[in-house]
Design a protein around this motif. Structure first.
Motif, PDB file in Angstrom:
ATOM      1  N   PHE A  50      50.305  28.640  41.281  1.00 60.22           N
ATOM      2  CA  PHE A  50      49.905  29.472  40.152  1.00 60.22           C
ATOM      3  C   PHE A  50      51.113  30.036  39.406  1.00 60.22           C
ATOM      4  CE2 PHE A  50      46.271  29.636  43.060  1.00 60.22           C
ATOM      5  CZ  PHE A  50      45.253  29.267  42.185  1.00 60.22           C
ATOM      6  N   VAL A  51      51.090  29.868  38.094  1.00 58.80           N
ATOM      7  CA  VAL A  51      52.123  30.414  37.207  1.00 58.80           C
ATOM      8  C   VAL A  51      51.443  31.364  36.234  1.00 58.80           C
ATOM      9  CG1 VAL A  51      53.763  29.876  35.368  1.00 58.80           C
ATOM     10  CG2 VAL A  51      53.688  28.459  37.434  1.00 58.80           C
ATOM     11  N   ASP A  52      51.980  32.539  36.078  1.00 56.47           N
ATOM     12  CA  ASP A  52      51.352  33.603  35.307  1.00 56.47           C
ATOM     13  C   ASP A  52      51.211  33.237  33.830  1.00 56.47           C
ATOM     14  OD1 ASP A  52      50.110  36.043  34.955  1.00 56.47           O
ATOM     15  OD2 ASP A  52      51.884  37.262  35.376  1.00 56.47           O
ATOM     16  N   ILE A  53      50.375  34.018  33.147  1.00 54.97           N
ATOM     17  CA  ILE A  53      50.078  33.787  31.732  1.00 54.97           C
ATOM     18  C   ILE A  53      50.979  34.621  30.827  1.00 54.97           C
ATOM     19  CG2 ILE A  53      47.706  33.101  32.147  1.00 54.97           C
ATOM     20  CD1 ILE A  53      46.855  35.992  31.453  1.00 54.97           C
ATOM     21  N   ASP A  54      51.073  34.180  29.598  1.00 54.78           N
ATOM     22  CA  ASP A  54      51.752  34.934  28.548  1.00 54.78           C
ATOM     23  C   ASP A  54      50.813  36.060  28.117  1.00 54.78           C
ATOM     24  OD1 ASP A  54      52.623  35.874  26.020  1.00 54.78           O
ATOM     25  OD2 ASP A  54      53.555  33.954  25.538  1.00 54.78           O
ATOM     26  N   PRO A  55      51.256  37.315  28.138  1.00 52.76           N
ATOM     27  CA  PRO A  55      50.349  38.420  27.802  1.00 52.76           C
ATOM     28  C   PRO A  55      49.879  38.411  26.358  1.00 52.76           C
ATOM     29  CG  PRO A  55      52.610  39.211  27.983  1.00 52.76           C
ATOM     30  CD  PRO A  55      52.609  37.800  28.492  1.00 52.76           C
ATOM     31  N   ASP A  56      50.587  37.686  25.493  1.00 47.29           N
ATOM     32  CA  ASP A  56      50.202  37.649  24.083  1.00 47.29           C
ATOM     33  C   ASP A  56      49.137  36.604  23.790  1.00 47.29           C
ATOM     34  OD1 ASP A  56      52.006  39.678  23.392  1.00 47.29           O
ATOM     35  OD2 ASP A  56      53.638  38.248  23.103  1.00 47.29           O
ATOM     36  N   THR A  57      49.007  35.580  24.650  1.00 45.25           N
ATOM     37  CA  THR A  57      48.082  34.477  24.385  1.00 45.25           C
ATOM     38  C   THR A  57      47.087  34.225  25.504  1.00 45.25           C
ATOM     39  OG1 THR A  57      49.532  32.808  25.362  1.00 45.25           O
ATOM     40  CG2 THR A  57      49.864  33.324  23.017  1.00 45.25           C
ATOM     41  N   TYR A  58      47.382  34.688  26.712  1.00 43.09           N
ATOM     42  CA  TYR A  58      46.610  34.407  27.925  1.00 43.09           C
ATOM     43  C   TYR A  58      46.688  32.942  28.351  1.00 43.09           C
ATOM     44  CZ  TYR A  58      44.547  39.113  28.035  1.00 43.09           C
ATOM     45  OH  TYR A  58      44.345  40.479  28.107  1.00 43.09           O
ATOM     46  N   ASN A  59      47.559  32.172  27.736  1.00 42.53           N
ATOM     47  CA  ASN A  59      47.848  30.818  28.200  1.00 42.53           C
ATOM     48  C   ASN A  59      49.032  30.839  29.156  1.00 42.53           C
ATOM     49  OD1 ASN A  59      45.833  29.330  26.879  1.00 42.53           O
ATOM     50  ND2 ASN A  59      47.027  29.189  24.995  1.00 42.53           N
ATOM     51  N   ILE A  60      49.200  29.771  29.925  1.00 42.32           N
ATOM     52  CA  ILE A  60      50.303  29.693  30.871  1.00 42.32           C
ATOM     53  C   ILE A  60      51.630  29.944  30.155  1.00 42.32           C
ATOM     54  CG2 ILE A  60      50.638  27.186  30.651  1.00 42.32           C
ATOM     55  CD1 ILE A  60      51.044  27.183  33.756  1.00 42.32           C
ATOM     56  N   ASP A  61      52.503  30.719  30.787  1.00 39.60           N
ATOM     57  CA  ASP A  61      53.774  31.118  30.180  1.00 39.60           C
ATOM     58  C   ASP A  61      54.837  30.060  30.480  1.00 39.60           C
ATOM     59  OD1 ASP A  61      56.125  32.308  29.354  1.00 39.60           O
ATOM     60  OD2 ASP A  61      55.615  34.285  30.153  1.00 39.60           O
ATOM     61  N   ALA A  89      48.015  38.202  34.557  1.00 42.29           N
ATOM     62  CA  ALA A  89      46.642  37.758  34.811  1.00 42.29           C
ATOM     63  C   ALA A  89      45.825  38.878  35.467  1.00 42.29           C
ATOM     64  CB  ALA A  89      46.644  36.511  35.682  1.00 42.29           C
ATOM     65  N   GLU A  90      46.446  39.621  36.378  1.00 44.78           N
ATOM     66  CA  GLU A  90      45.734  40.713  37.039  1.00 44.78           C
ATOM     67  C   GLU A  90      45.355  41.807  36.032  1.00 44.78           C
ATOM     68  OE1 GLU A  90      46.536  41.899  40.828  1.00 44.78           O
ATOM     69  OE2 GLU A  90      47.166  39.904  41.516  1.00 44.78           O
ATOM     70  N   CYS A 116      29.101  39.466  24.386  1.00 47.17           N
ATOM     71  CA  CYS A 116      30.429  39.676  24.956  1.00 47.17           C
ATOM     72  C   CYS A 116      30.382  39.739  26.473  1.00 47.17           C
ATOM     73  CB  CYS A 116      31.060  40.952  24.399  1.00 47.17           C
ATOM     74  SG  CYS A 116      30.145  42.466  24.798  1.00 47.17           S
ATOM     75  N   SER A 117      31.563  39.755  27.068  1.00 49.10           N
ATOM     76  CA  SER A 117      31.707  39.775  28.517  1.00 49.10           C
ATOM     77  C   SER A 117      33.042  40.397  28.880  1.00 49.10           C
ATOM     78  CB  SER A 117      31.625  38.346  29.071  1.00 49.10           C
ATOM     79  OG  SER A 117      32.061  38.273  30.403  1.00 49.10           O
ATOM     80  N   ALA A 118      33.141  40.877  30.106  1.00 51.13           N
ATOM     81  CA  ALA A 118      34.416  41.370  30.625  1.00 51.13           C
ATOM     82  C   ALA A 118      35.274  40.258  31.192  1.00 51.13           C
ATOM     83  CB  ALA A 118      34.174  42.430  31.702  1.00 51.13           C
ATOM     84  N   GLY A 119      34.759  39.027  31.220  1.00 45.57           N
ATOM     85  CA  GLY A 119      35.552  37.901  31.692  1.00 45.57           C
ATOM     86  C   GLY A 119      35.690  37.871  33.201  1.00 45.57           C
ATOM     87  N   TYR A 120      36.733  37.216  33.665  1.00 46.71           N
ATOM     88  CA  TYR A 120      36.931  37.030  35.104  1.00 46.71           C
ATOM     89  C   TYR A 120      37.246  38.356  35.790  1.00 46.71           C
ATOM     90  CZ  TYR A 120      37.607  32.240  33.446  1.00 46.71           C
ATOM     91  OH  TYR A 120      37.465  31.032  32.835  1.00 46.71           O
ATOM     92  N   PRO A 121      36.655  38.593  36.969  1.00 44.28           N
ATOM     93  CA  PRO A 121      36.923  39.854  37.673  1.00 44.28           C
ATOM     94  C   PRO A 121      38.295  39.895  38.317  1.00 44.28           C
ATOM     95  CG  PRO A 121      35.472  38.469  38.973  1.00 44.28           C
ATOM     96  CD  PRO A 121      35.640  37.778  37.655  1.00 44.28           C
ATOM     97  N   HIS A 122      38.861  38.707  38.642  1.00 46.28           N
ATOM     98  CA  HIS A 122      40.198  38.665  39.228  1.00 46.28           C
ATOM     99  C   HIS A 122      40.771  37.261  39.047  1.00 46.28           C
ATOM    100  CE1 HIS A 122      37.093  38.730  42.572  1.00 46.28           C
ATOM    101  NE2 HIS A 122      37.394  37.445  42.468  1.00 46.28           N
ATOM    102  N   PRO A 123      42.099  37.105  39.176  1.00 47.05           N
ATOM    103  CA  PRO A 123      42.713  35.786  39.035  1.00 47.05           C
ATOM    104  C   PRO A 123      42.224  34.827  40.124  1.00 47.05           C
ATOM    105  CG  PRO A 123      44.369  37.522  38.906  1.00 47.05           C
ATOM    106  CD  PRO A 123      43.104  38.167  39.382  1.00 47.05           C
ATOM    107  N   LEU A 124      42.398  33.542  39.880  1.00 49.31           N
ATOM    108  CA  LEU A 124      41.885  32.531  40.798  1.00 49.31           C
ATOM    109  C   LEU A 124      42.401  32.697  42.218  1.00 49.31           C
ATOM    110  CD1 LEU A 124      41.832  29.205  38.767  1.00 49.31           C
ATOM    111  CD2 LEU A 124      39.985  30.827  39.185  1.00 49.31           C
ATOM    112  N   TYR A 125      43.682  33.027  42.364  1.00 53.32           N
ATOM    113  CA  TYR A 125      44.243  33.083  43.715  1.00 53.32           C
ATOM    114  C   TYR A 125      43.633  34.197  44.554  1.00 53.32           C
ATOM    115  CZ  TYR A 125      47.216  36.515  41.317  1.00 53.32           C
ATOM    116  OH  TYR A 125      47.677  37.564  40.553  1.00 53.32           O
ATOM    117  N   LYS A 126      42.875  35.101  43.939  1.00 56.43           N
ATOM    118  CA  LYS A 126      42.191  36.145  44.693  1.00 56.43           C
ATOM    119  C   LYS A 126      40.768  35.765  45.076  1.00 56.43           C
ATOM    120  CE  LYS A 126      44.807  40.302  43.793  1.00 56.43           C
ATOM    121  NZ  LYS A 126      44.735  41.744  43.452  1.00 56.43           N
ATOM    122  N   GLN A 127      40.344  34.575  44.666  1.00 58.47           N
ATOM    123  CA  GLN A 127      39.040  34.088  45.095  1.00 58.47           C
ATOM    124  C   GLN A 127      39.048  33.859  46.612  1.00 58.47           C
ATOM    125  OE1 GLN A 127      36.226  33.653  43.521  1.00 58.47           O
ATOM    126  NE2 GLN A 127      36.856  33.889  41.373  1.00 58.47           N
TER     127      GLN A 127
END
Length: 416
Positions: free
Chosen positions: A118-129, A371-372, A333-344
């Motif tokens: 897992f590689v974190d996301i860019d906070p400006d886009t939410y895509n992989i950084d 992501a968190e 609308c939605s709040a989206g994912y409750p946590h990043p994938l690695y916390k599943q």
């Protein structure tokens, strides 16, 4: 000066909702119904032994994406799996993925006995950084799956440069990105392969289904074989050359997708224009920030319109409560994912049953702070069907947010 709004005036407490209409999805008409009915009446439902609707749609979609080949299959998870196997990953190899996406992006890596990194996301886009990718590369890294999250293109130039430098395959997860573009190229057509989903919420849908596009003939031949029980075009029906399965779609899905594809460009234009307009409307509302589209030419297809929510500007109400208020005002609308994938639990408890993943692989210490933060506090999603509304609808979405903010600030100021 904005008129004060009391909490009682919010729709969640019985007030009138700001948005007065609904946004149905999927959109269809009698032509869609007739196309499917014609196949039903023909009795030619299967694939590949009945009719040519599947091959026709595959060619249409490949042409639409600007790719040479397309292989349809039962869903977008399988299309990722086909691409990974065709790209030559081997048991124990590592595949770089973002943590802010649907589970399939990472779980299919496990399914092919590889290790998701897992590689974190860019906070400006939410895509992989891209700036964090190289630090995650090891001698076992074989591929990267950039996700064009919400329909916004990743920084493909940077990702492709890193992949070329390290001899890695690039498989675009374009499950959200039908019709979106990066520098004049359709998303999905830029890497080695591009995977799409036709699940019921997607911008192009047949209820379920998937497809993978590529310009690489050898990848195409392998994926085509894998989705058809390992058969080859010049082999006999009961000759099986590769370890595939029956992942084929039906003629019914194919004709429905061909009809839906006729609408996609116009729908994408509308979503993109509405997204740009909503960006303008929200720019002067403290506490909500639209994600960046970057500084390159692109077309966003807004499978989701995402804002970053700042509770300090809304009387410190948590994101979940804000989303409930916004939904009550009529905004889909939605709040989206409750946590990043690695916390599943799948990753935390090592529930993968994959023989080639070393015992040393663990995800309990993985930390992707952006992501968190997106999951816990920031990300608020507005659904794609809402982005097919009018400019007046976009104005009502913005007004719903203003209404909630005024009410919450009024509570703070009154001390109640």
């Amino acid at each position: 000066m904005n008129k004060a709004i009391s909490v009682d005036q919010l729709a969640i407490h019985g007030g009138d909702p700001t948005v007065k209409r609904t946004f149905p999805w999927p959109i269809f008409d009698d032509q869609d119904v007739q196309a499917v009915a014609d196949v039903v009446r023909s009795g030619q439902w299967g694939n590949p032994d009945c009719g040519d609707a599947v091959a026709t749609f595959e060619q249409q979609f490949a042409d639409y994406c600007g790719s040479k080949y397309a292989v349809s299959c039962v869903n977008g998870s399988v299309s990722l799996r086909l691409a990974l196997i065709a790209c030559g990953v081997r048991p124990g190899d590592e595949v770089i993925v973002p943590p802010y996406t649907f589970i399939a992006t990472a779980s299919v890596v496990l399914e092919v006995n590889c290790v998701p990194v897992f590689v974190d996301i860019d906070p400006d886009t939410y895509n992989i950084d891209p700036q964090k990718i190289e630090a995650a590369i090891t001698e076992r890294t074989r591929a990267i799956i950039p996700v064009h999250f919400a329909g916004l293109s990743c920084d493909m130039n940077a990702i492709l440069a890193i992949a070329q430098k390290h001899n890695m395959r690039v498989i675009e997860d374009a499950a959200h990105a039908h019709g979106a573009e990066y520098k004049g190229k359709k998303l999905g057509s830029i890497g080695d392969a591009g995977s799409f989903s036709f699940q019921s919420s997607k911008n192009l849908t047949s209820g379920e289904g998937g497809i993978v596009v590529t310009n690489n003939e050898s990848l195409y031949q392998m994926m085509n074989s894998l989705r058809n029980v390992g058969r080859l075009p010049d082999g006999q029906w009961y000759d099986h050359f590769n370890p595939g399965c029956n992942y084929r779609v039906t003629q019914l899905q194919a004709v429905l997708l061909s009809e839906q594809l006729k609408r996609l460009d116009e729908q994408t234009r509308i979503r993109n224009e509405n997204g740009l307009y909503l960006d303008q409307l929200l720019a002067d509302i403290e506490g909500v920030t639209s994600l960046s589209r970057g500084d390159v030419a692109l077309r966003h297809c807004y499978h989701l319109y995402i804002v970053k929510y700042d509770k300090t500007k809304f009387g410190y109400i948590p994101k979940k409560e804000f989303v409930s208020m916004l939904a009550a005002e009529g905004v889909p609308c939605s709040a989206g994912y409750p946590h990043p994938l690695y916390k599943q639990p799948l990753f935390q408890q090592k529930n993968w049953q994959c023989y080639a993943i070393p015992d040393s692989v663990a995800y309990t210490q993985v930390n992707c702070p952006e992501a968190e933060r997106a999951c816990a506090d920031e990300a608020v999603w507005i659904f794609q069907q809402a982005m097919l509304g009018t400019r007046n609808d976009m104005e009502s979405f913005a007004e719903a947010i203003r209404k909630i903010r005024r009410a919450m600030l009024n509570v703070v100021e009154s001390g109640s």
